[in-house]
Design a protein around this motif. Structure first.
Motif, PDB file in Angstrom:
ATOM      1  N   ALA A 323       4.439  -6.134  11.661  1.00  0.00           N
ATOM      2  CA  ALA A 323       3.292  -5.695  12.545  1.00  0.00           C
ATOM      3  C   ALA A 323       3.009  -6.915  13.303  1.00  0.00           C
ATOM      4  N   TYR A 324       3.022  -6.872  14.315  1.00  0.00           N
ATOM      5  CA  TYR A 324       2.308  -7.864  15.215  1.00  0.00           C
ATOM      6  C   TYR A 324       0.789  -7.729  15.602  1.00  0.00           C
ATOM      7  N   ASP A 325       0.157  -7.461  14.630  1.00  0.00           N
ATOM      8  CA  ASP A 325      -1.430  -7.292  14.702  1.00  0.00           C
ATOM      9  C   ASP A 325      -2.105  -7.185  13.317  1.00  0.00           C
ATOM     10  N   GLU A 326      -2.891  -8.519  13.209  1.00  0.00           N
ATOM     11  CA  GLU A 326      -3.392  -8.535  11.802  1.00  0.00           C
ATOM     12  C   GLU A 326      -3.862  -7.456  11.004  1.00  0.00           C
ATOM     13  N   ARG A 327      -4.648  -6.332  11.997  1.00  0.00           N
ATOM     14  CA  ARG A 327      -5.150  -5.395  11.460  1.00  0.00           C
ATOM     15  C   ARG A 327      -4.233  -4.602  10.358  1.00  0.00           C
ATOM     16  N   LEU A 328      -2.937  -4.837  10.666  1.00  0.00           N
ATOM     17  CA  LEU A 328      -1.796  -4.033  10.067  1.00  0.00           C
ATOM     18  C   LEU A 328      -0.966  -4.863   8.850  1.00  0.00           C
ATOM     19  N   ARG A 329      -1.644  -5.907   8.514  1.00  0.00           N
ATOM     20  CA  ARG A 329      -1.003  -6.832   7.800  1.00  0.00           C
ATOM     21  C   ARG A 329      -0.519  -6.065   6.196  1.00  0.00           C
ATOM     22  N   LEU A 330      -1.419  -5.066   5.854  1.00  0.00           N
ATOM     23  CA  LEU A 330      -0.990  -4.413   4.776  1.00  0.00           C
ATOM     24  C   LEU A 330      -0.133  -3.328   4.892  1.00  0.00           C
ATOM     25  N   LEU A 331       0.378  -3.021   6.183  1.00  0.00           N
ATOM     26  CA  LEU A 331       1.394  -1.847   6.264  1.00  0.00           C
ATOM     27  C   LEU A 331       3.043  -2.064   5.568  1.00  0.00           C
ATOM     28  N   PRO A 332       3.397  -3.219   5.481  1.00  0.00           N
ATOM     29  CA  PRO A 332       4.557  -3.376   4.896  1.00  0.00           C
ATOM     30  C   PRO A 332       4.418  -2.929   3.347  1.00  0.00           C
ATOM     31  N   ASP A 333       3.155  -3.238   2.701  1.00  0.00           N
ATOM     32  CA  ASP A 333       3.176  -3.040   1.177  1.00  0.00           C
ATOM     33  C   ASP A 333       3.053  -1.431   1.212  1.00  0.00           C
ATOM     34  N   TYR A 334       2.339  -0.784   2.114  1.00  0.00           N
ATOM     35  CA  TYR A 334       2.150   0.671   2.225  1.00  0.00           C
ATOM     36  C   TYR A 334       3.400   1.256   2.392  1.00  0.00           C
ATOM     37  N   LEU A 335       4.098   0.807   3.306  1.00  0.00           N
ATOM     38  CA  LEU A 335       5.614   1.366   3.330  1.00  0.00           C
ATOM     39  C   LEU A 335       6.563   1.304   2.598  1.00  0.00           C
ATOM     40  N   GLN A 336       6.506   0.044   1.723  1.00  0.00           N
ATOM     41  CA  GLN A 336       7.141  -0.131   0.202  1.00  0.00           C
ATOM     42  C   GLN A 336       7.328   1.039  -0.439  1.00  0.00           C
ATOM     43  N   GLN A 337       5.889   1.426  -0.862  1.00  0.00           N
ATOM     44  CA  GLN A 337       5.682   2.431  -1.858  1.00  0.00           C
ATOM     45  C   GLN A 337       6.101   3.978  -1.086  1.00  0.00           C
ATOM     46  N   LEU A 338       5.870   4.290   0.134  1.00  0.00           N
ATOM     47  CA  LEU A 338       6.217   5.397   0.728  1.00  0.00           C
ATOM     48  C   LEU A 338       7.368   5.627   0.842  1.00  0.00           C
ATOM     49  N   GLY A 364       6.307  -8.356   7.065  1.00  0.00           N
ATOM     50  CA  GLY A 364       5.224  -9.339   7.138  1.00  0.00           C
ATOM     51  C   GLY A 364       4.518  -9.031   8.457  1.00  0.00           C
ATOM     52  N   VAL A 365       3.613 -10.142   8.822  1.00  0.00           N
ATOM     53  CA  VAL A 365       2.784 -10.058   9.795  1.00  0.00           C
ATOM     54  C   VAL A 365       3.335 -11.007  10.892  1.00  0.00           C
ATOM     55  N   GLY A 366       3.398 -10.527  12.425  1.00  0.00           N
ATOM     56  CA  GLY A 366       3.921 -11.769  13.271  1.00  0.00           C
ATOM     57  C   GLY A 366       2.581 -12.363  13.955  1.00  0.00           C
ATOM     58  N   THR A 367       2.505 -13.619  14.126  1.00  0.00           N
ATOM     59  CA  THR A 367       3.719 -14.469  14.456  1.00  0.00           C
ATOM     60  C   THR A 367       4.106 -15.220  13.048  1.00  0.00           C
ATOM     61  N   PRO A 385      17.990  -4.112  10.079  1.00  0.00           N
ATOM     62  CA  PRO A 385      17.217  -3.454  11.259  1.00  0.00           C
ATOM     63  C   PRO A 385      15.974  -3.671  11.144  1.00  0.00           C
ATOM     64  N   VAL A 386      15.181  -4.188  12.054  1.00  0.00           N
ATOM     65  CA  VAL A 386      13.746  -4.388  12.273  1.00  0.00           C
ATOM     66  C   VAL A 386      13.013  -3.561  13.121  1.00  0.00           C
ATOM     67  N   ASP A 387      11.763  -3.272  12.337  1.00  0.00           N
ATOM     68  CA  ASP A 387      10.957  -2.524  13.190  1.00  0.00           C
ATOM     69  C   ASP A 387       9.523  -3.329  13.748  1.00  0.00           C
ATOM     70  N   PHE A 388       9.326  -3.545  14.828  1.00  0.00           N
ATOM     71  CA  PHE A 388       8.116  -4.080  15.460  1.00  0.00           C
ATOM     72  C   PHE A 388       7.132  -3.311  15.733  1.00  0.00           C
TER      73      PHE A 388
END
Length: 508
Positions: A323-338, A364-367, A385-388
């Motif tokens: 996530a190239y957005d600090e507000r989504l820094r917890l998104l990878p953790d969330y998607l891990q469970q989902l 993680g979070v960019g940059t 494979p990467v999602d940005f």
């Protein structure tokens, strides 16, 4: 001719393997075909998200055969069943009605969700209006989906002068709870206990400790500061919570899909009801797209096609999300469970073994990540494979240069992974042909955030249907819990390593 699932996979395995550069060279319309802007919402509330899958190895022919796989897997019917509130979790004989919480689903379930949501709205309004006294802090205890979703949403949407300061605590490690205590004034703190069964040992242990902290701090009626979020309201009453502060949700809502239910209470408390409702509306817009669009035009389904291509046909064991957005820094953790709790299965709905299912989700979070893990992505031996994920609008009010640099880096990484670079020096050689997808939001407002999370929910479901597995049970989390309970009871013997560890730690 209708194919079986096995026949569809065999057809997919026969496709050639061109590079990404060759695919772009061969089809000048590739971006138009595989980069789609989805406009969501209504009227002045419209918002858009671009889903760019053109830097993946999907082709017209592959997409056609993946559409054949979806038909062979009975995807249209399984999707219909889910939205109709029919059983799609066969091992537990349950429906999966998280979309009904957003207003898209079986009429009776939607009506029930609306009634429960109105109950929550009244309590949230009462808190904001001071009916429960001054409330400046909320400690929300839960675990798994009862914590990961609220933590992500509060962090993403509740940064700008939250109405109430929310602390989500999931870990039973007391250090996590003490950190919340240090940030809160007990005289103005509420406790939200989020547990589907109201028996989860980690959550209930943390809840008891919060009550003790309130009592030790001079709060006269600690239990009167508790809000219960549960599918077992009778258990909450037994625990001592007043019925007016119990917010139920349906048994057909799984934990990792529960953000839209009363589990979202801390989000509404932090951001206000209007933003919480906008989050639901954004998710509902994605629900309608997923329910109505067919084949490759269905964006969560198209993403699942790419996921399955890399997992099944290219042998990729992981998928990265940045996530190239600090507000989504917890998104990878969330998607891990989902994704991993839903699809980390080794048998299908028929009980028979299946091939590779969910990849390991990480990120993680960019940059920040560019200076940590991107070395492996560009030059390592693993194909990942990467999602940005990024937002056109900035989330800050600083010099626009900050956000411009952020977006330039995001787009540059995708370009570099695809193009690579040759060199006479092997250490400076980049192989390229490494896939990525980009999700570019107009802005990370509540509606867009809701649509983004619903997109991933439906992507996970689409993957599961085509793999022939059940994404709505999670028996894999139970065995460790059972053994922990045996240790607590005592009298059991374990393997020599575990026995030595228990002795060394003085446990059991």
């Amino acid at each position: 001719m209708t194919l079986t699932r096995d026949e569809a996979w065999k057809r997919l395995a026969l496709h050639p393997d061109p590079t990404l550069q060759e695919l772009f060279d061969a089809d000048r319309d590739r971006v138009d075909k595989l980069s789609t802007r989805l406009d969501l919402g209504n009227g002045a509330e419209r918002f858009g998200i671009v889903f760019d899958w053109s830097k993946t190895h999907l082709t017209d022919d592959l997409l056609a055969d993946f559409e054949g796989l979806a038909e062979a897997a009975n995807f249209p019917e399984m999707r219909r069943r889910m939205f109709a509130g029919e059983v799609v979790n066969p091992t537990e004989q349950r429906a999966a009605e998280h979309a009904a919480l957003r207003g898209v689903g079986r009429d009776t379930s939607v009506e029930e969700a609306e009634a429960l949501r109105e109950r929550m709205k009244l309590l949230v309004g009462a808190i904001h209006e001071g009916a429960l006294g001054e409330v400046r802090h909320l400690i929300h205890v839960g675990i798994g989906g009862s914590a990961l979703g609220p933590a992500l949403a509060v962090d993403a949407l509740g940064r700008d002068e939250p109405l109430v300061d929310v602390h989500v605590v999931s870990n039973v490690d007391g250090v996590a709870l003490e950190e919340a205590f240090a940030a809160c004034d007990p005289a103005t703190t509420l406790l939200a206990v989020a547990s589907k069964t109201f028996t989860t040992i980690e959550t209930m242990t943390n809840a008891h400790s919060v009550l003790k902290w309130l009592a030790d701090s001079g709060v006269a009626d600690p239990t009167g500061r508790v809000v219960a979020l549960t599918a077992s309201p009778e258990k909450a009453v037994e625990w001592g919570v007043d019925e007016t502060r119990i917010l139920p949700f349906a048994e057909s809502v799984g934990g990792r899909y529960s953000l839209w239910s009363s589990i979202g209470f801390p989000v509404a408390v932090a951001t206000g009801w209007e933003d919480f409702q906008a989050m639901l509306d954004g998710a509902a817009a994605m629900d309608r797209h997923f329910r109505e669009a067919d084949g490759r035009g269905n964006l969560p389904l198209r993403a699942a096609f790419a996921d399955l291509f890399y997992t099944r046909l290219r042998g990729c064991q992981t998928r990265a999300v940045f996530a190239y957005d600090e507000r989504l820094r917890l998104l990878p953790d969330y998607l891990q469970q989902l994704e991993m709790e839903s699809n980390g299965k080794s048998v299908g709905v028929d009980g028979e073994p299946v091939g590779p299912t969910a990849p390991i989700t990480w990120g993680g979070v960019g940059t920040d990540a560019q200076h940590a893990v991107f070395q492996l992505l560009h030059q390592g031996t693993h194909l990942v494979p990467v999602d940005f994920i990024a937002s056109v609008e900035a989330g800050d009010t600083l010099d626009p240069a900050h956000h411009t640099i952020l977006l330039m880096n995001c787009f540059a990484q995708g370009a570099a992974l695809m193009a690579g670079r040759g060199s006479d020096d092997p250490a400076r050689r980049y192989p390229g042909d490494r896939p990525s997808a980009t999700i570019l939001c107009d802005d990370l407002d509540p509606a867009t955030f809701g649509a983004l999370i619903a997109f991933h929910e439906h992507r996970t479901f689409a993957n599961a249907v085509m793999l022939g597995i059940n994404p709505f049970d999670q028996f894999g989390v139970e065995l460790g819990k059972e053994i922990a309970k045996k240790i607590e009871r005592g009298g059991e013997k374990f393997d020599p390593s575990t026995e030595a560890l228990l002795k060394a730690a003085g446990v059991g």
